[in-house]
Structure formats: C-alpha cells, structure tokens
Design an enzyme around this catalytic site. Structure first.
Site, mmCIF file in Angstrom:
data_model
loop_
_atom_site.group_PDB
_atom_site.id
_atom_site.type_symbol
_atom_site.label_atom_id
_atom_site.label_comp_id
_atom_site.label_asym_id
_atom_site.label_seq_id
_atom_site.Cartn_x
_atom_site.Cartn_y
_atom_site.Cartn_z
ATOM 1 N N SER A 32 0.812 -1.220 0.000
ATOM 2 C CA SER A 32 0.000 0.000 0.000
ATOM 3 C C SER A 32 0.845 1.270 0.000
ATOM 4 O O SER A 32 0.361 2.332 -0.395
ATOM 5 C CB SER A 32 -0.955 0.019 1.202
ATOM 6 O OG SER A 32 -1.976 -0.928 1.006
ATOM 7 N N HIS B 116 -7.024 -9.793 4.020
ATOM 8 C CA HIS B 116 -5.777 -10.386 4.519
ATOM 9 C C HIS B 116 -6.052 -11.572 5.448
ATOM 10 O O HIS B 116 -5.265 -12.508 5.502
ATOM 11 C CB HIS B 116 -4.942 -9.349 5.282
ATOM 12 C CG HIS B 116 -3.998 -8.573 4.420
ATOM 13 N ND1 HIS B 116 -3.008 -9.170 3.672
ATOM 14 C CD2 HIS B 116 -3.883 -7.247 4.189
ATOM 15 C CE1 HIS B 116 -2.338 -8.234 3.016
ATOM 16 N NE2 HIS B 116 -2.846 -7.066 3.307
#
Ligand SMILES: [Zn+2]
Length: 358
Positions: free
Chosen positions: A94, A249
C-alpha cells in the site's frame, strides 16, 4: 479423487490458505435509489478520489451479489483498469501503491512520497493546496497508515510512524478524519485540532469493523463535503475504505463484503452530493487486490455469494477504476497507477506535472 482435484488440494495445503466461504447479505443493504451522475467536459472545481484498499473487481462483485445486484459504485458511467505494479515488485504494497496514485511515481515497496531513488515528491493534495483548494483525508484505519500517508509524508519506510505523524502535523489539510490518535502526542493532537476545520481521530489505532460503525464513513464524508465546499476555489478530498484490505488479509468473506458495502455507501453519499455540484470529478479505484478472491457461485436474488481466497497477501491483478462527473472520460481504459496524478490535475485545469521532485 480426480488428479486435478488432488493437485488443487496439494496446492492449497502448500499455500496454507485455501478458504471457500459463503456470505448471505441481510435485507436492508440494498441501495435505495442510486444517484446517477453523468460525464461532462467542464473543468473539475472539486475532486473526490476514493480508494478501496485491496478492492479488486472481485471484492466489488462479491459486494454486488450480496447487495442483490446493485451498488453505487457500479452506476458510475466511466470504467477502466489500473496496473498496480511498483518499482520493485510485480505485487505492490500500500505504500508504493499509495505513492503511485498520490504522487504519480512508481517507488519501491515500503517507501512513501519519494521516488525509487529516494527523492521527495509532491502529492496531489499538495498540488491542489498550491492551487488554492481546500484538502481533506477521510479514512477508516490509522491516518498514519500507508495510503493516507502517501498524500503528505516522505519517508523510506512506512513504519516510521513518528516521522509520518510529524509530517501530518506540518501539513495543510482542512479535514482529517480516521483513526490513529495513539500515534500523536497530546500537543500534536491539539495543534491538529486548531489547524483543521474538521478533525476527528475516532480510535487510538484503526477504526472498528464496518459492522460496528454503521454509516460512520458515509456520515463523515458528508461532513467533509460540507466543510470543504465552503472554499471558493474548490477542494480535493481523498476517502479510503481502508479495511477492505484488512478483512481480505485474514480471508474473511463476511468482513470483505461488509467493508466493501460500507465503502459503497460512502460512494453513494458522494454521488448524491454531486447531483447538486456537477463541477466535481469522482474517481473510485484501489491500490491493489488483496486475498486473491474469486467468486465461485452465488445468487443475486438471495444476496448470496460463495467466494474463495487463494492467498493471505496481495495479488498481481489490475484493479478497476470507476469515474463520474467533470473530466471523468479521461479514466476509461487501461492505465498505470501513476496516471491518476496527471489525469486528475488535467481535469482540474492545473496542467500536467508528472512525478515532480521537490
Ligand atoms: Zn494489504
């Protein structure tokens, strides 16, 4: 057992993660009447960039199925794809993904607001502020997390939380909303409170899950629009559905769908606001896909989705881009994740500056 089934089973055991789950949406999640916003060629006075962290096309279609075949996101008239690779990896994190979108530069995974070689670069928020526009960030994880930090920090590692917090205190945002109060000293929090017109860190770390904060994101986005739209030069607002990534995740289909639907409700709030403010550009996209989710079955009438995660990490697919309003047509087709930076500035009439070193 057929050989290809055995192969799949062995593949799953090797990867550890091979989770197939079912989710059935409850009634009441359906979008009442999506606001339709078209495309125009007028300059964008206001720009709203909405990033679903980890929101691949698969996350969108899982939420669409659970929502009985209707989402705000899927009403946007322009669609495309964003290629998410970073300077160092096929599969971005990210920090590099956020930097590409925010600053127009491919950088190494883990780095924020700097080129691959380490030179600090200006973000869209800084360029917009320079053009006289008000700027804001509204997120559902810590405000010092990688995606929002890409809009104001310049650090070698996304783990330099103290440096990132310091950079936020020195920034010029009018609106700061999210979590992460524990990353700041009492004096820093007081400074931010004084500087901002809307300042709220709703949790010491990341905000609670979507199921425990119904309507919070959409409500804060509405508040942000009200504050920012008072600037006569227009504004730039970045909204992140930060926890789609978190849920993917841990391979939670329920969490992934609920966070994506929560993000979609915020998109709905923006679309309703845009009906009265047509000189606004909305871009909805993601930094990468998380979990390697695929849709194996489902029932649109029943709001049922059967999904399968293939990894606990990010995947390498291109992610969807949706756009509406002023200058939206520029976002059709396949583009690099660095293209948002120049295309958004072009749409706002600021001229094209690619990856500008300080
Ligand atoms: Zn992630």
């Amino acid at each position: 057992m057929k050989s290809h089934h055995l192969f799949t089973l062995l593949g799953c055991l090797a990867l550890v993660s091979c989770s197939t789950q079912r989710y059935v949406g409850s009634h009441g999640e359906k979008v009442a009447s999506p606001a339709v916003v078209d495309v125009s060629t007028q300059p964008a006075r206001n720009v709203i960039l909405m990033i679903g962290d980890g929101m691949g096309a698969e996350q969108v279609w899982a939420a669409w199925l659970a929502n009985r075949g209707e989402l705000n996101i899927t009403t946007l008239p322009v669609t495309g794809f964003s290629v998410t690779t970073s300077a160092s990896h096929l599969i971005t994190d990210s920090a590099a993904g956020g930097t590409a979108i925010a600053c127009g530069c491919k950088t190494k995974n883990g780095q924020l607001g700097i080129t691959a070689e380490g030179k600090p670069v200006d973000s869209l928020a800084v360029q917009m502020h320079r053009a006289g526009k008000a700027t804001g960030l509204v997120v559902t994880k810590s405000i010092t997390d990688a995606t929002p930090a890409a809009f104001y920090a310049h650090v070698k590692s996304r783990r330099q939380t103290a440096d990132i917090a310091d950079a936020l205190v020195k920034s010029d945002f009018e609106v700061i909303v999210g979590g992460g109060s524990a990353d700041f000293s009492a004096a820093q929090l007081a400074q931010l409170e004084k500087k901002c017109q809307l300042f709220e860190l709703a949790a010491p770390g990341n905000c609670v899950a979507a199921a425990k904060r119904p309507g919070w994101l959409a409500g804060r986005v509405q508040d942000a629009l009200e504050v920012l739209s008072k600037d006569k030069d227009g504004f730039f607002l970045m909204v992140e559905g930060s926890k789609i990534d978190t849920e993917a995740h841990v391979n939670s289909l329920t969490g992934t769908v609920q966070e994506t639907q929560d993000f979609d409700q915020a998109v709905g709030a923006v679309l309703r606001w845009m009906q009265k403010h047509p000189d606004t550009l909305l871009v909805v996209t993601a930094d990468h896909q998380t979990g390697g989710l695929s849709i194996l079955d489902g029932d649109k009438e029943k709001g049922e989705v059967k999904g399968h995660f293939s990894t606990y990490r990010h995947s390498g697919v291109a992610v969807p881009v949706y756009a509406a309003g002023a200058g939206a047509s520029a976002f059709a087709g396949v583009q690099e994740n660095t293209a948002f930076f120049t295309k958004i500035q072009n749409a706002a009439g600021l001229g094209s500056r690619a990856c500008t070193s300080k």
